[in-house]
Design an enzyme around this catalytic site. Sequence first.
Site, PDB file in Angstrom:
ATOM      1  N   ALA A 125      15.313 150.458   6.071  1.00  0.00           N
ATOM      2  CA  ALA A 125      14.817 151.650   6.156  1.00  0.00           C
ATOM      3  C   ALA A 125      14.084 152.250   5.311  1.00  0.00           C
ATOM      4  CB  ALA A 125      15.632 152.765   6.137  1.00  0.00           C
ATOM      5  N   LEU A 126      12.867 151.816   5.201  1.00  0.00           N
ATOM      6  CA  LEU A 126      11.475 151.764   3.936  1.00  0.00           C
ATOM      7  C   LEU A 126      10.687 153.279   4.494  1.00  0.00           C
ATOM      8  CD1 LEU A 126      10.111 150.631   1.851  1.00  0.00           C
ATOM      9  CD2 LEU A 126       9.155 148.999   3.217  1.00  0.00           C
ATOM     10  N   ARG A 244       8.913 138.654   7.509  1.00  0.00           N
ATOM     11  CA  ARG A 244       8.314 139.391   8.369  1.00  0.00           C
ATOM     12  C   ARG A 244       7.480 137.442   9.716  1.00  0.00           C
ATOM     13  NH1 ARG A 244       4.254 141.749   3.143  1.00  0.00           N
ATOM     14  NH2 ARG A 244       4.342 143.143   4.402  1.00  0.00           N
ATOM     15  N   ARG A 269      -1.489 129.736  42.973  1.00  0.00           N
ATOM     16  CA  ARG A 269      -2.565 130.417  43.823  1.00  0.00           C
ATOM     17  C   ARG A 269      -4.025 130.221  43.893  1.00  0.00           C
ATOM     18  NH1 ARG A 269      -3.043 135.505  46.384  1.00  0.00           N
ATOM     19  NH2 ARG A 269      -4.688 136.426  45.518  1.00  0.00           N
ATOM     20  N   GLN A 280     -12.213 125.680  36.149  1.00  0.00           N
ATOM     21  CA  GLN A 280     -12.710 125.385  35.727  1.00  0.00           C
ATOM     22  C   GLN A 280     -12.347 126.543  33.920  1.00  0.00           C
ATOM     23  OE1 GLN A 280     -15.826 123.235  34.845  1.00  0.00           O
ATOM     24  NE2 GLN A 280     -15.345 121.355  35.536  1.00  0.00           N
ATOM     25  N   GLY A 343      -5.189 141.296  39.356  1.00  0.00           N
ATOM     26  CA  GLY A 343      -4.764 142.546  39.934  1.00  0.00           C
ATOM     27  C   GLY A 343      -2.704 142.336  39.886  1.00  0.00           C
ATOM     28  N   GLU A 366       6.759 146.445  10.428  1.00  0.00           N
ATOM     29  CA  GLU A 366       6.402 144.547   9.072  1.00  0.00           C
ATOM     30  C   GLU A 366       4.912 144.574   8.799  1.00  0.00           C
ATOM     31  OE1 GLU A 366       9.551 142.114   8.561  1.00  0.00           O
ATOM     32  OE2 GLU A 366      11.261 143.018  10.555  1.00  0.00           O
ATOM     33  N   GLY A 367       4.301 145.300   8.377  1.00  0.00           N
ATOM     34  CA  GLY A 367       3.214 145.846   7.930  1.00  0.00           C
ATOM     35  C   GLY A 367       2.800 145.309   8.869  1.00  0.00           C
TER      36      GLY A 367
HETATM   37  C1  LIG Z   1       8.355 149.837  16.945  1.00  0.00           C
HETATM   38  C2  LIG Z   1       7.756 150.513  15.730  1.00  0.00           C
HETATM   39  C3  LIG Z   1       9.702 149.683  14.845  1.00  0.00           C
HETATM   40  C4  LIG Z   1       9.799 149.607  13.610  1.00  0.00           C
HETATM   41  N1  LIG Z   1      10.428 149.575  13.040  1.00  0.00           N
HETATM   42  C5  LIG Z   1      10.630 150.026  11.258  1.00  0.00           C
HETATM   43  C6  LIG Z   1      12.030 149.812  10.666  1.00  0.00           C
HETATM   44  O1  LIG Z   1      13.054 149.335  11.469  1.00  0.00           O
HETATM   45  N2  LIG Z   1      11.249 149.763   9.155  1.00  0.00           N
HETATM   46  C7  LIG Z   1      10.687 150.300   8.916  1.00  0.00           C
HETATM   47  O2  LIG Z   1      10.608 150.815   7.570  1.00  0.00           O
HETATM   48  N3  LIG Z   1       9.479 150.781   9.368  1.00  0.00           N
HETATM   49  C8  LIG Z   1       9.582 149.858  11.024  1.00  0.00           C
HETATM   50  N4  LIG Z   1       8.296 150.707  11.430  1.00  0.00           N
HETATM   51  C9  LIG Z   1       7.125 151.499  10.410  1.00  0.00           C
HETATM   52  C10 LIG Z   1       6.051 150.535  11.027  1.00  0.00           C
HETATM   53  O3  LIG Z   1       6.550 149.156   9.691  1.00  0.00           O
HETATM   54  C11 LIG Z   1       4.763 151.099  10.285  1.00  0.00           C
HETATM   55  O4  LIG Z   1       4.426 151.987  10.926  1.00  0.00           O
HETATM   56  C12 LIG Z   1       3.826 150.288   9.751  1.00  0.00           C
HETATM   57  O5  LIG Z   1       4.013 150.145   8.619  1.00  0.00           O
HETATM   58  C13 LIG Z   1       2.631 151.559   9.594  1.00  0.00           C
HETATM   59  O6  LIG Z   1       2.666 151.928   8.558  1.00  0.00           O
HETATM   60  P1  LIG Z   1       1.731 153.357   9.378  1.00  0.00           P
HETATM   61  O7  LIG Z   1       2.543 153.960  11.442  1.00  0.00           O
HETATM   62  O8  LIG Z   1       2.443 154.873   8.429  1.00  0.00           O
HETATM   63  O9  LIG Z   1       0.250 153.889   9.685  1.00  0.00           O
HETATM   64  P2  LIG Z   1      -0.713 153.888   8.277  1.00  0.00           P
HETATM   65  O10 LIG Z   1       0.211 152.695   6.787  1.00  0.00           O
HETATM   66  O11 LIG Z   1      -1.179 155.790   7.953  1.00  0.00           O
HETATM   67  O12 LIG Z   1      -2.176 152.884   8.586  1.00  0.00           O
HETATM   68  C14 LIG Z   1      -2.500 153.028  10.272  1.00  0.00           C
HETATM   69  C15 LIG Z   1      -3.892 152.991   9.622  1.00  0.00           C
HETATM   70  O13 LIG Z   1      -4.124 152.279   8.958  1.00  0.00           O
HETATM   71  C16 LIG Z   1      -4.382 150.621   8.157  1.00  0.00           C
HETATM   72  N5  LIG Z   1      -4.207 150.723   6.669  1.00  0.00           N
HETATM   73  C17 LIG Z   1      -3.698 151.436   6.344  1.00  0.00           C
HETATM   74  N6  LIG Z   1      -4.366 151.661   4.531  1.00  0.00           N
HETATM   75  C18 LIG Z   1      -4.779 150.360   4.390  1.00  0.00           C
HETATM   76  C19 LIG Z   1      -5.190 149.653   2.967  1.00  0.00           C
HETATM   77  N7  LIG Z   1      -5.077 149.607   2.250  1.00  0.00           N
HETATM   78  N8  LIG Z   1      -6.709 149.241   3.895  1.00  0.00           N
HETATM   79  C20 LIG Z   1      -6.771 148.714   5.116  1.00  0.00           C
HETATM   80  N9  LIG Z   1      -6.246 148.956   6.627  1.00  0.00           N
HETATM   81  C21 LIG Z   1      -4.984 150.317   6.284  1.00  0.00           C
HETATM   82  C22 LIG Z   1      -3.521 150.345   9.431  1.00  0.00           C
HETATM   83  O14 LIG Z   1      -3.246 149.117   9.381  1.00  0.00           O
HETATM   84  C23 LIG Z   1      -3.554 151.113  10.357  1.00  0.00           C
HETATM   85  O15 LIG Z   1      -3.731 150.242  11.135  1.00  0.00           O
HETATM   86  C24 LIG Z   1       8.309 150.708  12.785  1.00  0.00           C
HETATM   87  C25 LIG Z   1       7.277 151.550  13.392  1.00  0.00           C
HETATM   88  C26 LIG Z   1       7.361 150.725  14.925  1.00  0.00           C
HETATM   89  C27 LIG Z   1       6.300 151.723  15.619  1.00  0.00           C
END
Ligand SMILES: Cc1cc2nc3c(=O)[nH]c(=O)nc-3n(C[C@H](O)[C@H](O)[C@H](O)COP(=O)(O)OP(=O)(O)OC[C@H]3O[C@@H](n4cnc5c(N)ncnc54)[C@H](O)[C@@H]3O)c2cc1C
Length: 393
Positions: A125-126, A244, A269, A280, A343, A366-367
């Site tokens: 939980a981050l 990751r 198919r 091709q 389709g 995960e980033g």
């Molecule tokens: C189904 C699901 C499961 C998840 N599970 C977990 C979990 O178990 N534990 C947990 O802690 N989190 C979890 N997350 C959270 C997930 O890791 C985050 O949603 C993710 O890291 C992106 O953060 P954000 O949604 O706040 O997007 P934001 O940080 O708001 O980013 C929005 C957009 O801006 C881009 N961006 C942001 N900063 C920069 C930068 N400096 N340079 C360039 N581009 C940038 C991002 O790439 C993205 O395209 C989960 C999310 C989902 C949807």
Amino acid sequence: MSIVDPLSEEQREIRDLVRTIAREHIAPRAAEIDKSAEFPWDVVELFRENELFGIMYDEEYGGIGASALMTLVTIEELSKVCATSGLIVAVQELGSLGIKLAGNAEQKQRYLPKLASGEWLAAYALTEPGSGSDSAAMRTTAVREGDEYVLNGGKRFITNAGVASVYVVFAKTDPEAGHSGISAFIVESEYPGFEVGRIEPKMGIKGSTTGEIFFNDCRVPAANLLGEEGEGFRIAMRILDRSRPGIGAQGLGLAQGATDYALEYARSRETMGRPIAQHQLIAGMLADMETKCEAARGLLYKVGAMIDADESDGLSKLSAMAKLYCTDVAMEVTTDAVQVLGGYGYIQEYPVERMMRDAKITQIYEGTNQIQRLVIAREMLKENRAFLYAGVA
Ligand SMILES: Cc1cc2nc3c(=O)[nH]c(=O)nc-3n(C[C@H](O)[C@H](O)[C@H](O)COP(=O)(O)OP(=O)(O)OC[C@H]3O[C@@H](n4cnc5c(N)ncnc54)[C@H](O)[C@@H]3O)c2cc1C
């Protein structure tokens, strides 16, 4: 072990077991898991019975000897047929890594055996509403009171919310100190003040729960602090370097599963008097899909072997590369698989539609893949490589 297949005979046996479980028990359940969007406890039970969780833990904690490479192979094999099932293994590792890397002997003894057997599921939980990519902007606090910490705040988008028994939680013990004010805690779901909020409906990996968790004066024993106060951010990043690749494995499994399905379909198919595989343009797509999977696998297994060899030099870069490449391949290849089926690819009766929806999340959690690119570039800029054109005008 051979150059073509880097796994030892014993590792191949484990892979074959996982493959059989995936084919016989999980593939027939995958569409239903997606449709019902209910957490598949029967799959967890199957993993428990077959000791699949044990792949991630040392024998002293009841595992079969932790192997990062075999964890990746397991996630890949399961994700070929069901990305939600692959994620159960990936998140058990994600939620356990904090304890494995930073836990003391008592913490390891209390938690790892229950995680190794699968009796308890784990979560990490981050993320918070205002802090995803910018995780250091978190607002959850932890204040020491005697032999407890009192946590207040909330997390969002937590995989396994509501099904996990143990959560590794990051909170600020010194809100003014930026990264170095963050600490990591092991929080059990039974602790007073711990609550699960809304579970989000979503595009894919529907059987996996993604939800809010809240800490309302949640009392956590001080003995559950991981490492020292202020080490939380470093622990979070060390975990991500090792977790990751698991998302890369989920992406690779999706890509290979979609390729395999598209190949079978293209064999039978027929259009214009011949199987579409003999046109091709379709043959070329299949060849590109297979090549991308193979390249992704090479990168992924290299990181797995690196983690198993305890090599940390260059790990952040390679791990980010594996996550980035495998998951971009997942999105490209699953989209192409839908195209190969025409389709029928767009219809829920065929699994490539689900695979394409499931693939999208692998580029986000995960980033995000933007963040992976930043990590890779940052590591490149730190390197002191020989510049072959030095002195050349
Ligand atoms: C189904 C699901 C499961 C998840 N599970 C977990 C979990 O178990 N534990 C947990 O802690 N989190 C979890 N997350 C959270 C997930 O890791 C985050 O949603 C993710 O890291 C992106 O953060 P954000 O949604 O706040 O997007 P934001 O940080 O708001 O980013 C929005 C957009 O801006 C881009 N961006 C942001 N900063 C920069 C930068 N400096 N340079 C360039 N581009 C940038 C991002 O790439 C993205 O395209 C989960 C999310 C989902 C949807």
